[in-house]
Design an enzyme around this catalytic site. Structure first.
Site, PDB file in Angstrom:
ATOM      1  N   GLY A   1      16.700  -2.150  23.321  1.00  0.00           N
ATOM      2  CA  GLY A   1      17.164  -1.975  22.110  1.00  0.00           C
ATOM      3  C   GLY A   1      16.113  -1.937  21.036  1.00  0.00           C
ATOM      4  O   GLY A   1      16.215  -1.109  20.016  1.00  0.00           O
ATOM      5  N   ASP A   2      15.202  -2.938  20.995  1.00  0.00           N
ATOM      6  CA  ASP A   2      14.063  -2.622  20.047  1.00  0.00           C
ATOM      7  C   ASP A   2      13.292  -1.186  20.402  1.00  0.00           C
ATOM      8  O   ASP A   2      12.942  -0.548  19.437  1.00  0.00           O
ATOM      9  CB  ASP A   2      13.127  -4.031  20.464  1.00  0.00           C
ATOM     10  CG  ASP A   2      13.684  -5.209  20.565  1.00  0.00           C
ATOM     11  OD1 ASP A   2      14.617  -5.323  19.744  1.00  0.00           O
ATOM     12  OD2 ASP A   2      13.406  -6.109  21.257  1.00  0.00           O
TER      13      ASP A   2
END
Length: 315
Positions: free
Chosen positions: A251-252
């Site tokens: 997600g980062d």
């Protein structure tokens, strides 16, 4: 340039094990240590893509010194704020089938003066930043309204802010109109207080976050794809199926790709999907480089499949 803020960073130690047995003496076949925390991961992905990034982080003890050194080795400018407590160390145990067992430490408690020093570090280093990415949970000592203070200050200085947090910290910050928020499906369901069973449920939930103040919502739906909902409409992006090696930091990586591609519109969503898909194919929390991306495998459309069930519904 993208500036990141990680209020509760970590050293992430990962051990690959032939098997995980409770109460046994385990011998790792491989191990590694990486600078960790959601904002730090965003900086790592931005740096891997060849862009300048500055990481604002509280640093304490020998662990903090090692974190600063590792950031430099990744090509990241570290804007460290000294704190009395030691930077936390998180442990990940990796089994041969890819199953992850994580032990995350609480991290140090920050004083009022240390919290203000973090805000000042963001202010002083944000000149020329295209985006400020505020990421992760808040450490002990910082109330849920702390991110709201940061967003308000950043907007007064003319900076755009991306927010990747959850729970009360997310809820308390929406009224300050962060330029984009990036929940996953579980965090999105938590924010609206009800389960999500379809892509349409996620679109509606993202719309509600916009009604509460978020200018745009970039929502990760795991293997089902990603959503971007803003004032101009909604887009749905997904990639061809891949073998997942580790979803740590995916997600980062997605947020980094989105911001590096301008942070708005379908082209940025496509970059987010490409970065997230590349990240899950890499070991541990390794961030993808341009050579790892497969943009041709990504499809983005404004015809959002609202009736499509989520492969992992959030109950």
């Amino acid at each position: 340039m993208i500036l990141t803020l990680t209020p509760n960073p970590s050293l992430d130690r990962a051990y690959e094990l032939p098997s995980l047995g409770r109460g046994a003496v385990l011998r790792a076949t491989r191990d590694r240590v990486d600078p960790g925390g959601k904002g730090v991961n965003v900086s790592r992905a931005v740096a891997a893509a060849g862009h300048r990034t500055v990481a604002v982080v509280p640093l304490g003890g020998a662990e903090g010194a090692l974190l600063a050194r590792l950031l430099g080795e990744h090509g990241i400018e570290a804007a460290g704020v000294p704190v009395a407590g030691s930077t936390r160390v998180n442990i990940t145990l990796v089994e041969p089938d890819g199953t992850l067992t994580k032990v995350n430490a609480a991290g140090p408690e920050l004083s009022g003066a240390e919290a203000e020093a973090l805000l000042e570090a963001v202010r002083s280093r944000a000149l020329g930043a295209d985006w400020i990415a505020c990421c992760g949970s808040l450490p002990r000592g910082l109330g849920p309204e702390w991110y709201a203070q940061l967003v308000a200050r950043a907007h007064r200085a003319g900076r755009r802010v991306a927010l990747d947090t959850s729970g009360s910290a997310l809820g308390a910050t929406l009224a300050e109109e962060p330029d984009v928020v990036k929940p996953n499906a579980e965090e999105l369901a938590q924010a609206v207080g009800r389960p999500l069973a379809t892509v349409g449920d996620a679109v509606k939930a993202a719309g509600e976050l916009r009604e509460r103040g978020a200018r745009a919502v970039l929502a990760s739906l795991g293997a089902d794809g990603q959503l971007l909902v803003d004032a101009t409409g909604a887009w749905f992006g997904r990639a061809d199926p891949v073998a997942v090696r580790s979803n740590v930091g995916a997600g980062d990586a997605s947020l980094a790709g989105f911001l590096a591609a301008g942070g708005r519109g379908p082209a940025a969503l496509a970059a987010a999907v490409a970065h997230g898909t590349a990240a899950v194919q890499l070991p541990g929390s390794v961030m993808p480089a341009p050579a790892d991306l497969a943009p041709d495998a990504v499809t983005v459309t404004d015809a959002v499949p609202t009736d499509r069930p989520l492969s992992e519904p959030v109950r």
